[in-house]
Design a protein around this motif. Structure first.
Motif, PDB file in Angstrom:
ATOM      1  N   ALA A   2      31.729 -10.035 -10.501  1.00  0.00           N
ATOM      2  CA  ALA A   2      32.175  -9.057 -11.508  1.00  0.00           C
ATOM      3  C   ALA A   2      33.640  -8.663 -11.320  1.00  0.00           C
ATOM      4  O   ALA A   2      34.188  -8.774 -10.227  1.00  0.00           O
ATOM      5  CB  ALA A   2      31.285  -7.820 -11.427  1.00  0.00           C
ATOM      6  N   THR A  64      37.873   1.233 -18.102  1.00  0.00           N
ATOM      7  CA  THR A  64      38.303   1.860 -19.363  1.00  0.00           C
ATOM      8  C   THR A  64      39.591   2.682 -19.217  1.00  0.00           C
ATOM      9  O   THR A  64      40.565   2.420 -19.930  1.00  0.00           O
ATOM     10  CB  THR A  64      37.154   2.690 -19.993  1.00  0.00           C
ATOM     11  N   ALA A  96      35.718  -1.622 -25.224  1.00  0.00           N
ATOM     12  CA  ALA A  96      34.720  -2.672 -24.949  1.00  0.00           C
ATOM     13  C   ALA A  96      34.160  -2.549 -23.528  1.00  0.00           C
ATOM     14  O   ALA A  96      33.028  -2.971 -23.269  1.00  0.00           O
ATOM     15  CB  ALA A  96      35.341  -4.053 -25.164  1.00  0.00           C
ATOM     16  N   ALA A  97      34.954  -1.978 -22.627  1.00  0.00           N
ATOM     17  CA  ALA A  97      34.536  -1.859 -21.217  1.00  0.00           C
ATOM     18  C   ALA A  97      33.852  -0.528 -20.913  1.00  0.00           C
ATOM     19  O   ALA A  97      33.505  -0.247 -19.763  1.00  0.00           O
ATOM     20  CB  ALA A  97      35.766  -2.009 -20.322  1.00  0.00           C
ATOM     21  N   LYS A  98      33.638   0.277 -21.965  1.00  0.00           N
ATOM     22  CA  LYS A  98      33.165   1.654 -21.772  1.00  0.00           C
ATOM     23  C   LYS A  98      31.897   1.747 -20.904  1.00  0.00           C
ATOM     24  O   LYS A  98      30.989   0.952 -21.050  1.00  0.00           O
ATOM     25  CB  LYS A  98      32.906   2.297 -23.134  1.00  0.00           C
ATOM     26  N   LYS A 100      31.384   1.006 -17.904  1.00  0.00           N
ATOM     27  CA  LYS A 100      31.143  -0.018 -16.873  1.00  0.00           C
ATOM     28  C   LYS A 100      32.053   0.259 -15.682  1.00  0.00           C
ATOM     29  O   LYS A 100      33.235   0.573 -15.863  1.00  0.00           O
ATOM     30  CB  LYS A 100      31.484  -1.418 -17.390  1.00  0.00           C
ATOM     31  N   LEU A 103      33.060  -5.465 -14.666  1.00  0.00           N
ATOM     32  CA  LEU A 103      32.764  -6.261 -15.858  1.00  0.00           C
ATOM     33  C   LEU A 103      32.074  -7.571 -15.485  1.00  0.00           C
ATOM     34  O   LEU A 103      32.592  -8.337 -14.665  1.00  0.00           O
ATOM     35  CB  LEU A 103      34.065  -6.563 -16.614  1.00  0.00           C
ATOM     36  N   SER A 104      30.932  -7.820 -16.097  1.00  0.00           N
ATOM     37  CA  SER A 104      30.259  -9.114 -15.940  1.00  0.00           C
ATOM     38  C   SER A 104      31.035 -10.147 -16.761  1.00  0.00           C
ATOM     39  O   SER A 104      31.946  -9.786 -17.519  1.00  0.00           O
ATOM     40  CB  SER A 104      28.826  -9.019 -16.471  1.00  0.00           C
ATOM     41  N   ASP A 106      30.058 -11.697 -19.414  1.00  0.00           N
ATOM     42  CA  ASP A 106      29.931 -11.365 -20.845  1.00  0.00           C
ATOM     43  C   ASP A 106      30.741 -10.121 -21.209  1.00  0.00           C
ATOM     44  O   ASP A 106      31.334 -10.071 -22.288  1.00  0.00           O
ATOM     45  CB  ASP A 106      28.459 -11.194 -21.229  1.00  0.00           C
ATOM     46  N   ASP A 107      30.777  -9.153 -20.299  1.00  0.00           N
ATOM     47  CA  ASP A 107      31.605  -7.961 -20.559  1.00  0.00           C
ATOM     48  C   ASP A 107      33.065  -8.370 -20.695  1.00  0.00           C
ATOM     49  O   ASP A 107      33.774  -7.892 -21.587  1.00  0.00           O
ATOM     50  CB  ASP A 107      31.528  -6.949 -19.395  1.00  0.00           C
ATOM     51  N   CYS A 110      33.734  -9.887 -23.979  1.00  0.00           N
ATOM     52  CA  CYS A 110      33.798  -8.833 -25.015  1.00  0.00           C
ATOM     53  C   CYS A 110      35.168  -8.183 -25.002  1.00  0.00           C
ATOM     54  O   CYS A 110      35.757  -7.936 -26.071  1.00  0.00           O
ATOM     55  CB  CYS A 110      32.765  -7.734 -24.751  1.00  0.00           C
ATOM     56  N   VAL A 111      35.674  -7.911 -23.809  1.00  0.00           N
ATOM     57  CA  VAL A 111      37.005  -7.312 -23.669  1.00  0.00           C
ATOM     58  C   VAL A 111      38.054  -8.244 -24.277  1.00  0.00           C
ATOM     59  O   VAL A 111      38.908  -7.820 -25.061  1.00  0.00           O
ATOM     60  CB  VAL A 111      37.308  -7.037 -22.164  1.00  0.00           C
TER      61      VAL A 111
END
Ligand code: ADP
Ligand code: MG
Length: 215
Positions: A2, A64, A96-98, A100, A103-104, A106-107, A110-111
């Motif tokens: 992560a 975030t 997008a990281a809210k 967390k 970040l994985s 997939d996260d 998304c970012v």
């Protein structure tokens, strides 16, 4: 593995370093179809963003607020139109990281795609208008597409780099419909868009960072 704030600090400083190395080339590209300041703007923006994020306490600050600090610093450092575009990208990254703490894969994707979408929403550019969107949008789309085929994060960013390079090269044949170079009409044809060229550098640096991070 992560991605936490300490990784984002390293990633931002790597991007700032690569942009710094390309500062003069980006100014030259902007000199042809714009006002010649794009390298200076990107250099100032990324240096400021990397410094702001680098000064945060990595054990206390989650992604975030780190992205939000980068947004504020980038916006304050840049007077050119790339300032609000990248500041919006970082704000959207933050959203997008809210919630967390790290970040994985997939996260992170998304970012990454939220950044592209943020630039598009802010600048209202469509594909084919000879802007940084011609690199960012295909890059984000390619990353998400290969992810659906089960590719790992660094593989997704490798696909993004290829799409960004192709998109940037394609701006050569385009007439600009947004930004300063839109005043040139078909005289802009034959020249790469500077914002698309800097987007390639940013995306390449993200990709190299992730390739190392995944090892
Ligand atoms: P300025 O044009 O204010 O001097 P820069 O030189 O920093 O700003 O950035 C120019 C780049 O900004 C262009 O090459 C283009 O890629 C990008 N750009 C300009 N307007 C837009 C827009 N509306 N949407 C997306 N990108 C844009
Ligand atoms: Mg300029």
């Amino acid at each position: 593995m992560a991605i936490a704030t300490r990784d984002l600090q390293q990633m931002f400083s790597l991007i700032a370093e690569e942009i710094g190395k390309n500062r003069d080339r980006l100014c030259e590209l902007d000199g042809v179809i714009g006002d010649g300041d794009h390298g200076l703007a990107m250099d100032a923006g990324w240096q400021a963003a990397a410094k702001a994020i680098g000064e945060l306490d990595q054990s206390q600050v989650v992604p975030t607020p780190a992205f939000n600090a980068a947004a504020k610093a980038f916006l304050n450092a840049v007077g050119a139109s790339s300032g609000p575009l990248y500041a919006t990208a970082f704000m959207r990254a933050g959203t997008a990281a809210k919630d967390k703490s790290d970040l994985s894969d997939d996260d992170f994707l998304c970012v990454f795609s939220a950044m592209a979408q943020g630039i598009q929403d802010r600048g209202k550019a469509e594909l084919g208008e000879k802007t940084m969107i011609d690199a960012w949008k295909p890059a984000a789309d390619a990353a998400l597409e290969v992810r659906r085929l089960g590719t790992n994060l660094s593989g997704c960013l490798a696909a993004a780099v290829e799409a960004a390079r192709n998109g940037c090269e394609a701006t050569r044949g385009m007439i600009a419909a947004k930004g300063r170079s839109s005043r040139l009409g078909d005289r802009a044809i034959g020249h790469v868009d500077p914002g698309a060229a800097s987007a390639v550098i940013v995306i390449e640096a993200i990709s190299s960072f992730l390739a190392r991070h995944d090892d």
